[in-house]
Scaffold this motif. Structure first.
Motif, short mmCIF file in Angstrom:
data_model
loop_
_atom_site.label_atom_id
_atom_site.label_comp_id
_atom_site.label_asym_id
_atom_site.label_seq_id
_atom_site.Cartn_x
_atom_site.Cartn_y
_atom_site.Cartn_z
N ILE A 61 2.90 -12.01 -4.21
CA ILE A 61 1.93 -11.08 -3.64
C ILE A 61 0.94 -11.88 -2.81
O ILE A 61 0.38 -12.87 -3.29
N LEU A 62 0.75 -11.48 -1.58
CA LEU A 62 -0.23 -12.08 -0.68
C LEU A 62 -1.47 -11.21 -0.67
O LEU A 62 -1.39 -10.02 -0.33
N ILE A 63 -2.61 -11.78 -1.04
CA ILE A 63 -3.88 -11.06 -0.97
C ILE A 63 -4.63 -11.51 0.28
O ILE A 63 -4.81 -12.71 0.51
N ILE A 64 -5.06 -10.54 1.08
CA ILE A 64 -5.86 -10.83 2.27
C ILE A 64 -7.27 -10.34 1.99
O ILE A 64 -7.51 -9.15 1.81
N HIS A 65 -8.18 -11.29 1.92
CA HIS A 65 -9.52 -11.06 1.37
C HIS A 65 -10.44 -10.28 2.32
O HIS A 65 -10.11 -10.06 3.49
N ASP A 66 -11.60 -9.94 1.79
CA ASP A 66 -12.62 -9.26 2.58
C ASP A 66 -13.61 -10.30 3.11
O ASP A 66 -13.34 -11.50 3.12
N ILE A 67 -14.77 -9.85 3.55
CA ILE A 67 -15.75 -10.71 4.20
C ILE A 67 -16.23 -11.85 3.30
O ILE A 67 -16.66 -12.89 3.77
N TYR A 68 -16.11 -11.69 1.98
CA TYR A 68 -16.58 -12.73 1.07
C TYR A 68 -15.59 -13.88 0.91
O TYR A 68 -15.90 -14.89 0.28
N ALA A 111 1.97 -7.27 -0.06
CA ALA A 111 0.67 -7.70 0.44
C ALA A 111 -0.37 -6.65 0.09
O ALA A 111 -0.11 -5.45 0.18
N VAL A 112 -1.55 -7.13 -0.30
CA VAL A 112 -2.66 -6.23 -0.58
C VAL A 112 -3.88 -6.75 0.18
O VAL A 112 -4.15 -7.95 0.18
N CYS A 152 -2.53 -6.16 6.60
CA CYS A 152 -1.37 -5.68 5.83
C CYS A 152 -0.54 -4.72 6.66
O CYS A 152 0.71 -4.78 6.65
N PHE A 153 -1.19 -3.84 7.39
CA PHE A 153 -0.46 -2.92 8.26
C PHE A 153 0.33 -3.68 9.32
O PHE A 153 1.47 -3.33 9.63
N ARG A 154 -0.25 -4.75 9.86
CA ARG A 154 0.46 -5.53 10.86
C ARG A 154 1.69 -6.22 10.25
O ARG A 154 2.75 -6.27 10.86
N LEU A 155 1.55 -6.74 9.04
CA LEU A 155 2.69 -7.39 8.38
C LEU A 155 3.81 -6.39 8.10
O LEU A 155 4.96 -6.78 7.97
N ALA A 156 3.43 -5.11 8.01
CA ALA A 156 4.40 -4.06 7.69
C ALA A 156 4.92 -3.34 8.93
O ALA A 156 5.66 -2.36 8.81
N ALA A 157 4.55 -3.81 10.12
CA ALA A 157 4.95 -3.13 11.35
C ALA A 157 6.47 -3.20 11.55
O ALA A 157 7.12 -4.16 11.13
N GLN A 158 7.00 -2.22 12.24
CA GLN A 158 8.44 -2.07 12.42
C GLN A 158 9.07 -3.32 13.04
O GLN A 158 10.14 -3.76 12.63
N ASN A 159 8.40 -3.91 14.03
CA ASN A 159 8.98 -5.07 14.73
C ASN A 159 8.66 -6.40 14.04
O ASN A 159 9.06 -7.46 14.53
N VAL A 213 6.90 -8.03 4.91
CA VAL A 213 6.66 -7.71 3.50
C VAL A 213 7.48 -6.49 3.10
O VAL A 213 7.93 -5.71 3.94
N ASP A 214 7.65 -6.33 1.78
CA ASP A 214 8.43 -5.21 1.27
C ASP A 214 7.59 -3.98 0.98
O ASP A 214 8.11 -2.86 0.93
N CYS A 215 6.29 -4.16 0.77
CA CYS A 215 5.38 -3.04 0.54
C CYS A 215 3.96 -3.54 0.73
O CYS A 215 3.70 -4.74 0.67
N ILE A 216 3.04 -2.60 0.96
CA ILE A 216 1.63 -2.97 1.13
C ILE A 216 0.74 -2.01 0.37
O ILE A 216 1.09 -0.85 0.11
N SER A 217 -0.42 -2.52 0.01
CA SER A 217 -1.50 -1.71 -0.54
C SER A 217 -2.78 -2.14 0.15
O SER A 217 -3.03 -3.34 0.31
N VAL A 218 -3.58 -1.18 0.58
CA VAL A 218 -4.85 -1.51 1.24
C VAL A 218 -5.97 -0.71 0.59
O VAL A 218 -5.81 0.46 0.29
N ALA A 219 -7.10 -1.38 0.38
CA ALA A 219 -8.27 -0.72 -0.18
C ALA A 219 -9.39 -0.75 0.85
O ALA A 219 -9.71 -1.81 1.39
N HIS A 220 -9.93 0.42 1.14
CA HIS A 220 -10.99 0.60 2.15
C HIS A 220 -10.82 -0.36 3.33
O HIS A 220 -11.65 -1.25 3.57
N PRO A 221 -9.70 -0.22 4.10
CA PRO A 221 -9.42 -1.15 5.19
C PRO A 221 -10.42 -1.01 6.33
O PRO A 221 -10.92 0.08 6.62
N SER A 222 -10.68 -2.13 7.01
CA SER A 222 -11.49 -2.12 8.22
C SER A 222 -10.66 -2.63 9.39
O SER A 222 -9.58 -3.20 9.20
#
Length: 249
Positions: free
Chosen positions: A41-48, A132-133, A142-149, A153-162
């Motif tokens: 699982i790849l975590i992509i962090h927030d501003i902190y 990826a989360v 995460c959305f970019r990693l999941a793009a069609q082209n 990744v096999d699945c994504i989860s995003v919390a309050h994305p910016s």
């Protein structure tokens, strides 16, 4: 870039000591926890950033509860917030300690996307299953990693994305989960509606979790002493665990 709301810049540091270790992934400093050889699982962090204890504690939970090896790379080029920004009450929020516009110029989508892709490719080459989360800043990525082209990744989860754009939503091509608080200036009502309109049309597994009364940032910086926030952040953590267990397990 919309103005960063106060709820994105402030929050609470959770109790607990992360149990993983630090190494590198695709030349990025990385927090690593877990021992799975098949699931990552790849975590992509927030501003902190990658050193924030809360994001590392979440990584530990995901490693244990999803039977995965979890990676939290540094995607801010070594820049981390001063320690006083992450004290128990965040009395000195990020907005008072760093130049927010300059920070996001240095860490824009175009600047950070290549290294995010590099880290995902490195994990994709090593693990048969990869999710990826992303939290806040990490959501668009995460959305970019999941793009069609791309589809790294096999699945994504995003919390309050910016920084999320409609094109990102239109191009998503893997099972997608969105954790959406009621109050969010970055995941706007328009974007929420667009996600709920477009993603189901794709025939992908899709889960939209709504958190009434909670605000942007709650899933990684919620106040554990507040009953509503505590229940929300626990529910959000469990929801991500369930999503990954379903789509990676």
């Amino acid at each position: 870039m919309p103005e960063i709301p106060e709820c994105c810049r402030t929050g609470f540091k959770w109790a607990g000591v992360p149990t993983g270790s630090e190494s590198t992934l695709a030349q990025n400093q990385t927090y690593i926890t877990g021992t799975s050889k098949t699931t990552a699982i790849l975590i992509i962090h927030d501003i902190y950033g990658w050193t924030f204890p809360n994001i590392r504690l979440l990584a530990d939970h995901f490693a244990a509860e999803c039977n995965a090896t979890v990676y939290v790379p540094d995607f801010f080029g070594g820049q981390v917030l001063p320690e006083e920004a992450v004290d128990e009450t965040l009395k000195n929020p990020a907005s008072k300690l760093i130049d927010i516009p300059a920070f996001f110029a240095t860490n824009s989508r175009s600047v950070r996307e290549p290294e995010i892709f590099s880290c995902a490719r490195a994990l994709r080459a090593q693990y048969p299953k990869l999710g990826a989360v992303g939290y806040c800043f990490g959501g668009w990525a995460c959305f970019r990693l999941a793009a069609q082209n791309i589809k790294l990744v096999d699945c994504i989860s995003v919390a309050h994305p910016s920084l999320l754009e409609k094109d990102d939503v239109e191009n998503v091509s893997v099972p997608t989960q969105i954790i959406a608080p009621e109050h969010d200036y970055l995941l706007t009502e328009e974007l929420k509606e667009y996600c709920n309109k477009m993603i189901p049309k794709k025939g992908l597994p899709y889960r939209y979790d709504f958190y009434p009364g909670l605000a942007h940032g709650f899933a990684v910086k919620g106040d554990p002493s507040d009953q509503g926030a505590s229940r929300g952040l626990e529910r959000a953590k469990n929801s991500v665990v369930g999503w990954f267990n379903e789509h990676l397990g």
